[in-house]
Design an enzyme around this catalytic site. Sequence first.
Site, short mmCIF file in Angstrom:
data_model
loop_
_atom_site.label_atom_id
_atom_site.label_comp_id
_atom_site.label_asym_id
_atom_site.label_seq_id
_atom_site.Cartn_x
_atom_site.Cartn_y
_atom_site.Cartn_z
CG ASP A 59 -2.00 -1.49 1.38
OD1 ASP A 59 -2.77 -1.63 0.48
OD2 ASP A 59 -1.84 -1.37 2.19
CE LYS A 76 17.34 7.92 2.53
NZ LYS A 76 17.08 7.81 1.14
CG ASP A 114 20.61 3.99 -5.39
OD1 ASP A 114 20.25 5.28 -3.85
OD2 ASP A 114 21.79 5.03 -6.16
#
Lengths: 316, 316
Positions: free
Chosen positions: A34, A240, A265
């Site tokens: 979702d 991150k 990536d």
Amino acid sequence: MQTVMNLVGGGGASTPQYLSGDKPSIDAFIDKFDVFLFDCDGVLWSGDHLLPQIPETIQMLRDKNKRLVFVTNNSTKSRADYQKKFTSMGIPGISEEEVFGSSYSAAIYISRILKLPEPKNKVFVLGESGVEMELQSENVRFCGGTDPSLRREMQPSDFQNVANGSLLDADVGIVLTGLDYHPSYLKYALAQAYLRQGARFLATNIDSSLPSAGTLFPGAGAISAPLIQASGQEPLALGKPSQAMMDAIEGKFQFDRKRACMVGDRLNTDIEFGIRGGLGGTLCVLSGVSQKEEFLEKGAKVVPSAYVDGLGDLLG
Amino acid sequence: MQTVMNLVGGGGASTPQYLSGDKPSIDAFIDKFDVFLFDCDGVLWSGDHLLPQIPETIQMLRDKNKRLVFVTNNSTKSRADYQKKFTSMGIPGISEEEVFGSSYSAAIYISRILKLPEPKNKVFVLGESGVEMELQSENVRFCGGTDPSLRREMQPSDFQNVANGSLLDADVGIVLTGLDYHPSYLKYALAQAYLRQGARFLATNIDSSLPSAGTLFPGAGAISAPLIQASGQEPLALGKPSQAMMDAIEGKFQFDRKRACMVGDRLNTDIEFGIRGGLGGTLCVLSGVSQKEEFLEKGAKVVPSAYVDGLGDLLG
């Protein structure tokens, strides 16, 4: 410290699925989620160059009612700056609310999780206006940052005045470092002094390099390194692959992690971020830093659940 | 990489001898050596404050025909600058030739040991005029350093021009970092680009902190850290405790190491420097950073051959 272990896929896959050109598998993959969390550079664009069929792919996902979140470690831009960047890159219709940057992540962590008591809760910023704007958006007080008076030359009297505290703001309880294009000895000296007084040490992100113009430049982790070295302390990183960022994203968007997919990536930031966050899937795109050999080889440390040559391949 | 081992004394002593107030032992200790290598800060002075009886102690050693060498990791000052500092601190009669700094050590290493062939032997400097003056004294070509044009703000075009090489000097074959009070993103970006092209990576010294005004500020190692982080490379350090510096000192002064003593206040730089260099002795003074508990405790890693409360105690 994190446990040494292999990080595989999300959703339990042990061999990543190659989706490019395989329409039935693409549709099945998309149907599992979702929510799609996207890294930007290397996925949507490369430097100043938009990658193929990106607006169309985003529109396809919107047409399927997917929630999209654009997750970036770039701390120099606020969400508002980033929204403008999407438009200028030729990706229309992205709202500020869909962008989640490491500066915003840090601001949310400070205001909603750390919640230091008044008055010693001011933030000394080593970074650019993106950090300041996001702190402002969460009503967090700060100093340093783009203050031009801190870009000046260190004077002999500054050593005395840092040491005796007269150059310090008594309300500072947090040092937040990000990518600062205007490092100065005075800023590092002040930040070190605050840390010595017990300030909490946070970083928007600790990427050592910044890809630009087809090569690598010093990243936020490099520009923060003097402070890490001089203080002997490591910051809590809020970009991150820190799970503090995942928690902040989930706190804001409220979704089922098993129905979410991280797209990126870089194996050691994006894909690791999704796997450690317990998302239902991770999709590696080969248009950026990581190569497929890195996750296809035996004993690979971080393995996505699927991969495509470019994000546009999801159009089938 | 260095072997993990305990470093004891110099001259084979396993328990350091306490000399303060013990005139016969002091005389016997001094008689063992022809050469004394001195650290400066924490031994002769502390910040801007001359320690007790220093000029008299230096004169006493001169009267005994000892050769004196003042060895400092401070790269911002040249030997000429340092000679002036001695005079201003109230220590007369020190000649420039008796001073050996980490900038000079680096200059000697580049000109006499590394000897890169023309034309690709220019040095890109991250540091202050002390480095530049010492490179000049050895006729080494350099750029960067105090060039005011590199203190400017990074422009978008700079990313392109660093990447395409038009901002780079094709003759640079060495990057030399030291303590730079004027760090800039542009300097770090240029240095990273030179390293990526294969330039040798040297550092005057890698002390993480700089003692000043009674507290600690970022040192050369801290200011070089962005480059280490961004490049993933470690520089060859030419200050204490690097033996490249000891070799350069020996090469210049030509002495018998067994008849030389290193005097300093820091176990992990000065005393380790003397022990690893195979000197006949090491003398720790307690007027600076290290405490006697650190070398008297069982299992201490670095143990001097003798110690005094202050250098002036050698007067007896």
